[in-house]
Design a protein around this motif. Structure first.
Motif, mmCIF file in Angstrom:
data_model
loop_
_atom_site.group_PDB
_atom_site.id
_atom_site.type_symbol
_atom_site.label_atom_id
_atom_site.label_comp_id
_atom_site.label_asym_id
_atom_site.label_seq_id
_atom_site.Cartn_x
_atom_site.Cartn_y
_atom_site.Cartn_z
ATOM 1 N N ASP A 199 61.643 -11.551 83.290
ATOM 2 C CA ASP A 199 60.476 -11.866 82.451
ATOM 3 C C ASP A 199 60.461 -13.332 82.014
ATOM 4 O O ASP A 199 59.777 -13.713 81.094
ATOM 5 N N GLU A 488 72.034 -4.320 78.269
ATOM 6 C CA GLU A 488 70.919 -3.428 77.949
ATOM 7 C C GLU A 488 70.768 -2.213 78.853
ATOM 8 O O GLU A 488 69.716 -1.579 78.849
ATOM 9 N N GLU A 584 71.123 -11.311 70.698
ATOM 10 C CA GLU A 584 69.851 -11.736 71.311
ATOM 11 C C GLU A 584 68.723 -11.636 70.312
ATOM 12 O O GLU A 584 68.614 -10.644 69.591
HETATM 13 C C1 BMA Z 1 66.561 -9.534 76.721
HETATM 14 C C2 BMA Z 1 67.354 -9.983 77.872
HETATM 15 C C3 BMA Z 1 66.528 -10.169 79.079
HETATM 16 C C4 BMA Z 1 65.139 -10.598 78.763
HETATM 17 C C5 BMA Z 1 64.928 -10.984 77.337
HETATM 18 C C6 BMA Z 1 63.508 -11.294 77.002
HETATM 19 O O1 BMA Z 1 66.819 -8.393 76.139
HETATM 20 O O2 BMA Z 1 68.472 -9.230 78.049
HETATM 21 O O3 BMA Z 1 66.523 -9.013 79.829
HETATM 22 O O4 BMA Z 1 64.779 -11.616 79.584
HETATM 23 O O5 BMA Z 1 65.342 -9.954 76.566
HETATM 24 O O6 BMA Z 1 62.675 -10.177 77.154
#
Ligand code: BMA
Length: 892
Positions: A199, A488, A584
């Motif tokens: 993405d 994930e 994240e």
């Molecule tokens: C996360 C990552 C990617 C992704 C990002 C943005 O959770 O682990 O898989 O690019 O989000 O959606």
């Protein structure tokens, strides 16, 4: 065939140009390569290491894959088989060695390797190293090496067809762009996940020889691997064990010598059996200098070398050959006196560079759950950093300069951790060398992301071998902080309803089989490899999670928080949402105009144009940026202003998170935003664009991640000011708060002497807002300037506004600037009469670097910004190119 080994047992051959005494020869086979589409006759020049896309581009067979919509026309490449070949010469001397081997650092992915018409190996995993004994296949003189790459997509389709059931759809495999409809094949192929699209990334399922090709010849014995295991580490000594894997062609006795920073620490005779040998040697380093993460101390590194030789002692080391890109400490007192005579012929040697430090992940139960923090050298350390993705869709383009730039930028932004995310690659050695040198710890994922993967015997064995290769390659690096099973995949199974949907549509048995594969990969094979090859290093089965097989929660383990962005929650949620370790979170922006120009024409300058939509891979991307922007900012007057405001939006929004997570310490002990870099020019969550330009957020991260943070906030009608310190010592400081209007009239002040406790977060001021701003109507043109000066003279600052930016009555400032200094160090001095918000400096030239940008200048204030001009640029060049705007310039 032509082995005359007897000749060389006592007379070592001098064949290697780099070390005269070496009986080992290594030749890189990177020249004279050609490639072709297997169905065509035409051979074209190729680069090795490289890949088919960049080779096609270099030969003018395809257009720039990143330009406009070109990606969509280049999907045939991954459905084609490609052949590479080279002709190389081998000397008779080389062939007389006991062993001649061909080594491949990486083949992407399904490859048949043919030497002189003999199939010498078949590869099926991009992440593995491959080696073949070619002693009996090589000819003196010319040899032809051919590598046939099968289309990964076609191989994947065969695997998909033979499966008998269906894996849940991996959301980032952009099969439609690839012309495959809903046929997703990425999970079957041990190849970088992001090659199939992501993405933030294009879909280029490339093939090629992506790492080094080496022809190695050796006699008698070879040290294949050295692993330095750290035992007790105290102020007085470090106890270390060297584990050596040695292959010997015969039963023999050789001298093994160990050196630390060039000084001999041990030397003894070792008996080797024919075949594989494992040797363990203990040694100590006295008064060790520790390796610390960035910001907490030095990154002391030690060069360790082991030499197998055919004599009594190696004698004085050759200092010049102690290659290191970092300055290693010279002191090591437990060293034996250096012997300067008796140089013995080297049979084999191996080096490793290590750092001495302890690292633990601490999970202590408390009332609500379990802590999750890193303790380094006995000290809890808040992790400040980002997620890292491969820097290009085509890995051969990532030059050493690009690695240096990204990692220097991470260190400059006061980061101490990067997460090498599981949809990319196990990075190249240089990446980890630089992390070692700059004090950047690495959260290292295994390469599995956002998908369920097979678990049949051959697949698991392939994964096991991939893990062994990479754990062995990376385990000596002090930067490696933990190994993590996947990204994930667990969240997908539970929270994205893969389990439920599979049960519903294909039945319980299929769901159980898919889950068993999950357990086999991440609960059995990978932790076994870590325990065996990097014992003592922490293994975490999935990010995010709360433990093995336990999906993420907010009271234990790590969290990926996407409520801001995917959930359209406000930025303030970043600080109210509590978690132990935020691995994240993030918000998107477009790159700067210079970067846009590299992939789009002016006619494409509209976020909803086909080109701009194609360089935006988040399904909700451009609309979401616009949605958030209009919450906080006035509609920018044109496209360039949209880009600028978008970057400010990303920076201000994520600042709430970076500061908020730190303020929540010690409950929260990590903040890794998504994502530091890009793999092509695109709108994404990155803070540094594909061309290396810092976005606004990277400048903001540098401030938010400094050793001390002063951070004001408003909750309801209460204003408070927090001070967070990552320092190892308490610090005395003066804190000053000044309420002023946008013309610079001071309305209220508060000054206090405080002690900033080491490694802690404290609220140092709190007040009802009406007590300091009695007039409600005034809130649209005042700010609270917060500053902190520590006794060691460091200055920290931050500014609080009392309304969303769009509701502020921003004045039109009269800004003046002058440039001082010469080409080597230019200083921009900027003065303003009134508040200048988010001042953006640009020289319309990516080579010009501003040490600060997108900052606010207080009314009647002056700031000084250092500038690094591009090569051969002088003061006049910068003066003529420099433009300076502030937020009001974006207004209609
Ligand atoms: C996360 C990552 C990617 C992704 C990002 C943005 O959770 O682990 O898989 O690019 O989000 O959606």
């Amino acid at each position: 065939m032509k082995k005359i080994a007897w000749l060389f047992i006592f007379i070592p051959m001098i064949t290697c140009s780099c070390r005269k005494t070496n009986v080992m020869t290594e030749i890189r086979l990177h020249d004279n390569w050609e490639f072709r589409n297997i169905e065509e006759e035409e051979w074209l020049p190729a680069s090795v290491p490289g890949c088919v896309h960049t080779d096609l581009l270099a030969n003018g067979k395809i257009e720039d894959p990143y330009w406009r919509l070109n990606e969509h026309e280049q999907q045939w490449i991954d459905k084609t088989d490609w052949e590479y070949r080279t002709i190389f010469r081998v000397s008779g001397e080389m062939l007389e060695k006991d062993r001649v081997e061909l080594f491949f650092g990486g083949l992407d992915t399904y490859a048949d390797v043919i030497l002189n018409d003999t199939l010498i190996l078949t590869a099926d995993n991009m992440f593995r190293e491959w080696q073949a004994d070619v002693s009996n296949v090589l000819e003196p003189g010319e040899n032809v090496l051919r590598i046939c790459f099968h289309s990964p997509v076609k191989v994947g389709l065969v695997k998909l067809g033979g499966l008998g059931y269906k894996f849940p759809d991996p959301p980032n495999d952009l099969s439609e762009i690839g012309g495959l409809g809903d046929k997703k094949v990425s999970m079957f192929i041990r190849k970088a996940g992001y090659h199939f699209g992501w993405d933030w990334g294009p879909r280029f399922v490339t093939s090629g020889i992506w790492k080094e090709v080496v022809l190695r010849a050796w006699d008698v014995a070879r040290i294949d691997n050295l692993f330095i295991q750290q035992g007790e580490l105290s102020e007085s000594k470090a106890e270390l064990t060297a584990n050596l894997e040695i292959r010997s062609t015969r039963e023999t006795s050789l001298t093994l010598t160990g050196l630390v920073n060039g000084s001999e620490v041990l030397s003894r005779q070792v008996k080797l059996a024919a075949g594989a040998n494992t040797i363990r040697e203990n040694f100590t380093i006295a008064e060790p200098e520790l390796w610390w993460p960035n910001g907490l101390g030095e990154q002391s590194l030690y060069n360790i070398k082991f030499i197998l030789s055919n004599g009594a002692s190696m004698g004085a080391p050759d200092r010049a050959s102690e290659k290191s890109s970092a300055e290693a400490p010279e002191r090591s007192s437990e060293v034996a006196p250096v012997r300067s005579s008796n140089r013995a012929p080297v049979v084999s040697e191996i080096s490793a560079r290590i750092g001495l430090r302890t690292i633990e992940v601490v999970q202590e139960p408390d009332k609500e759950g379990k802590s999750f923090f890193f303790r380094v050298n006995g000290r809890p350390v808040f992790m400040k950093g980002a997620n890292y993705i491969p820097q290009d869709a085509f890995l051969d383009r990532v030059t050493p300069e690009r690695y240096r730039h990204i990692l220097q930028s991470a260190a400059d932004a006061n980061m101490n951790m990067l997460r090498v995310w599981g949809g990319g690659i196990y990075e190249k050695d240089l990446f980890y060398d630089l992390c070692d040198e700059k004090g950047i710890l690495v959260w290292q994922d295994f390469m599995f992301a956002c998908s369920m993967y097979p678990g049949d015997g051959p697949f698991l064995e392939n994964v096991r071998q991939e893990a062994v290769d990479n754990v062995k390659r990376l385990r000596n690096h002090p930067c490696i902080a933990l190994w993590c099973g996947n990204n994930e995949c667990l969240s997908g199974w539970y929270y994205w309803k893969w389990k439920e949907t599979t049960e519903k549509t294909q039945g319980r048995e299929v769901a159980d089989a898919i889950w068993k594969a999950y357990e086999d990969n991440y609960h059995r094979v990978l932790p076994e490899v870590v325990a065996r090859y990097d014992p003592g290093k922490f293994y975490w089965s999935s990010s995010p999670s709360a433990g093995m097989g336990i999906p993420e929660n907010r009271v234990s383990g790590d969290v990926h928080y996407w409520g801001v962005w995917w959930g359209k929650e406000p930025f303030t949620t970043y600080r109210t949402l509590k978690c132990r370790f935020m691995s994240e979170y993030g918000f998107q922006s477009f790159p700067e105009l210079n970067t846009i120009r590299k992939f789009a024409l002016e006619e494409d300058w509209d976020i909803f144009s086909d080109v701009m939509k194609s360089h935006q891979r988040s399904s909700i991307g451009n609309g979401t940026i616009e949605y958030y922007m209009l919450q906080d900012y006035r509609k920018p007057k044109d496209f360039p202003m949209f880009l600028y405001v978008g970057q400010v939006l990303q920076a201000e929004g994520t600042r709430v998170a970076m500061e908020g997570h730190r303020k929540n310490m010690p409950w929260c002990m990590g903040s890794l935003f998504w994502q530091i870099d890009d793999c092509w020019p695109v709108a994404s969550w990155s803070t540094i664009d594909y061309y290396g330009n810092w976005k606004a957020q990277h400048y903001f991260a540098r401030k938010a991640y400094r050793d001390i943070l002063i951070s004001p906030q408003i909750d309801g009608d209460t204003a408070s000011v927090w001070v967070v310190s990552d320092r190892r010592e308490d610090a005395a400081a003066k804190m000053e708060l000044r309420l002023m209007d946008f013309d610079g009239n001071i309305l209220w002040t508060n000054s206090s002497d405080i002690v900033v406790p080491a490694n802690a977060s404290r609220r140092h001021f709190t007040s009802p807002v009406p007590a300091i701003v009695p007039d409600l109507a005034q809130r649209d043109n005042i700010l609270l300037d917060c500053s902190l000066r520590t006794v060691d003279g460091q200055q920290y600052g931050n500014i609080l506004y009392f309304k969303p930016v769009k509701d502020l009555e921003l004045p039109r400032p009269d800004i003046e600037w002058t440039l001082e200094g010469d080409g080597s160090g230019l200083k921009l001095v900027i003065r303003t009469d009134k508040l200048a918000k988010n001042v953006y400096l640009s020289a319309d030239d990516p080579d010009v670097f501003f040490y600060d940008n997108y900052f606010d200048i207080l009314p009647r204030d002056k700031v000084e910004i250092m500038i690094r001009p591009g090569p051969a640029m002088d003061k006049e060049d910068i003066e003529s190119k420099l433009s300076l705007i502030s937020l009001v310039d974006s207004y209609l």
